[in-house]
Design an enzyme around this catalytic site. Structure first.
Site, PDB file in Angstrom:
ATOM      1  N   LEU A 223      69.544  -2.808 -10.137  1.00  0.00           N
ATOM      2  CA  LEU A 223      69.142  -2.366 -11.480  1.00  0.00           C
ATOM      3  C   LEU A 223      68.685  -3.538 -12.356  1.00  0.00           C
ATOM      4  CD1 LEU A 223      71.701   0.513 -12.125  1.00  0.00           C
ATOM      5  CD2 LEU A 223      69.439   0.584 -11.068  1.00  0.00           C
ATOM      6  N   ARG A 224      68.765  -4.753 -11.838  1.00  0.00           N
ATOM      7  CA  ARG A 224      68.134  -5.941 -12.458  1.00  0.00           C
ATOM      8  C   ARG A 224      68.666  -6.283 -13.848  1.00  0.00           C
ATOM      9  NH1 ARG A 224      66.283  -7.259  -7.560  1.00  0.00           N
ATOM     10  NH2 ARG A 224      64.313  -6.284  -6.958  1.00  0.00           N
TER      11      ARG A 224
ATOM     12  N   HIS B 244      71.360  -1.513   4.929  1.00  0.00           N
ATOM     13  CA  HIS B 244      69.989  -1.372   5.447  1.00  0.00           C
ATOM     14  C   HIS B 244      69.790  -1.851   6.879  1.00  0.00           C
ATOM     15  CE1 HIS B 244      69.883  -5.505   4.028  1.00  0.00           C
ATOM     16  NE2 HIS B 244      69.698  -5.166   2.768  1.00  0.00           N
TER      17      HIS B 244
ATOM     18  N   ASN C  66      62.742  -6.662   2.590  1.00  0.00           N
ATOM     19  CA  ASN C  66      63.714  -7.334   3.431  1.00  0.00           C
ATOM     20  C   ASN C  66      64.947  -6.445   3.606  1.00  0.00           C
ATOM     21  OD1 ASN C  66      64.790  -9.353   4.988  1.00  0.00           O
ATOM     22  ND2 ASN C  66      65.591 -10.529   3.259  1.00  0.00           N
TER      23      ASN C  66
ATOM     24  N   ASP D 210      68.082   1.162  -1.364  1.00  0.00           N
ATOM     25  CA  ASP D 210      67.786  -0.257  -1.642  1.00  0.00           C
ATOM     26  C   ASP D 210      66.689  -0.350  -2.716  1.00  0.00           C
ATOM     27  OD1 ASP D 210      67.830  -3.007  -1.602  1.00  0.00           O
ATOM     28  OD2 ASP D 210      66.923  -3.211   0.380  1.00  0.00           O
TER      29      ASP D 210
HETATM   30 ZN   LIG Z   1      69.825  -6.354   1.062  1.00  0.00          ZN
END
Ligand SMILES: [Zn+2]
Length: 380
Positions: free
Chosen positions: A48-49, A199, A245, A272
């Site tokens: 969420l930065r 992930h 990534n 992600d």
């Molecule tokens: Zn990651």
């Protein structure tokens, strides 16, 4: 609100059409023929930065975007600026999240500043509200530090979520296999620790996790909607927009991930969600917007209702000890729509699904007994 002729998604799959009463203040009764009422989905992996990168996302823009996408509960990662590695930072985030349209939970960092060296105070982070520990975005820990982290997590009663990409080896299949293998080895010597692999992107990692689960290790795993649907060829065609990534992999990897979900080797679908502003993405930043396309992409996988319930509703909550509380989404599983990033509520328009046709879209999201988003009802 009374919904007529609605099918309900539960642990056993989809019900027959029925009338259902939902706690949703002020919402009018309606005919929901053809629609599906689902408990709100939980996203176990989002960025969420906030604090630090308001040009990418904030708690509010992220929560609004998640609600549009059908998530009523999101787990926010710690790679903010400053990093969520101290009690007071976590307390501040938890306090701010009370006013948001959906529920946000937070991880605490495993190591100070995500540098892989010094462990954070897991007990203090838990006391401040952390529901898990993760250095996601980095995997700088040595095997020794990871072992100590799993022990600290076990003592605090928190699962450790790992971004399984051994940094020294880059981001290829070897880097993932090495990190997963080291983590599983550490788990073999512990009794109470809980490990969650974030992930998963390759067949090799799937097979390592499959073997570990069959041996009874307390390991869980997640996969993203993009790794379930896209491959390296899609990434090549997108240029810097395709950077993520772990990277998009081969069709064989994608097929293994889908099968692992069916086999319950992979427990959870998590987005992600990694929003970036345009300039950063064009300069090569890794990560995709995830929230507003997830339901359409996941419904397109052709999983049965039981598998969707498990991967998007029950398992994410079980892994971090959370329960459902008056959280619902109303889905039109047949609505076809074209992804148009400029209409996203998220500040991150960096979707790999731009221009794609998806089938299935969220009409209404209800959280804490309130309607938090609603689109025009075609069946009202
Ligand atoms: Zn990651």
């Amino acid at each position: 609100m009374r919904l007529h002729h609605v099918r309900v998604l539960g642990p056993g799959g989809l019900s027959m059409p029925q009338t259902v009463e939902v706690n949703a203040e002020g919402a009018q009764d309606r005919d929901a023929t053809g629609l599906v009422l689902s408990p709100g989905w939980m996203d176990l992996h989002a960025h969420l930065r906030d604090p630090g990168f308001p040009q990418k996302e904030t708690l509010l823009s992220g929560a609004t975007s998640a609600a549009i996408g059908g998530f009523t509960h999101v787990l926010a990662m710690a790679n903010t600026d400053p990093v969520t590695d101290r009690r007071e930072r976590l307390e501040s985030l938890v306090a701010r999240s009370d006013a948001l349209p959906i529920r946000i939970s937070f991880v605490g960092a495993v190591t100070v500043a995500l540098e892989g060296q010094e462990l954070t105070d897991a007990a203090a982070l838990k006391a401040a509200g952390a529901v898990a520990l993760s250095d996601d975005g980095r995997h700088a820990m040595t095997a020794v530090v990871l072992r100590r982290a799993l022990e600290a997590g076990a003592q605090a009663g928190l699962p450790v979520l790992i971004h399984a990409q051994a940094e020294a080896l880059g981001n290829g299949p070897d880097a993932e296999a090495a990190a997963v293998s080291d983590a599983l080895d550490a788990m073999r010597t512990m009794s109470a620790a809980r490990l969650h692999v974030q992930h998963v992107s390759t067949r090799r990692a799937v097979e390592l996790i499959r073997a570990a689960k069959s041996q009874g290790l307390l390991v869980t795993a997640e996969v993203t909607p993009h790794h379930l649907t896209l491959t390296e060829q899609d990434a090549w065609a997108m240029g810097p927009q395709g950077n993520v990534n772990p990277p998009l992999r081969t069709p064989d990897d994608r097929d293994a991930l889908r099968q692992a979900l069916v086999d319950e080797v992979i427990d959870v679908i998590a987005t992600d969600h990694a929003p970036h502003e345009r300039a950063a993405k064009e300069a090569g930043a890794n990560g995709f917007h995830g929230f507003e396309t997830a339901v359409g992409v996941v419904l397109g996988l052709g999983l049965n209702g039981r598998a969707v319930y498990r991967a998007c509703i029950s398992r994410p909550r079980e892994i971090v000890g959370q329960s459902l509380e008056d959280e619902w989404i109303l889905i039109d599983p047949n609505e076809e729509w074209t992804v148009e990033a400029s209409s996203f509520k998220s500040r991150g328009k960096n979707t790999p699904f731009q221009g794609r046709r998806l089938r299935g879209r969220v009409l209404m999201t209800i959280c804490r007994g309130q309607v938090v988003t609603e689109r025009v009802m075609q069946h009202a």
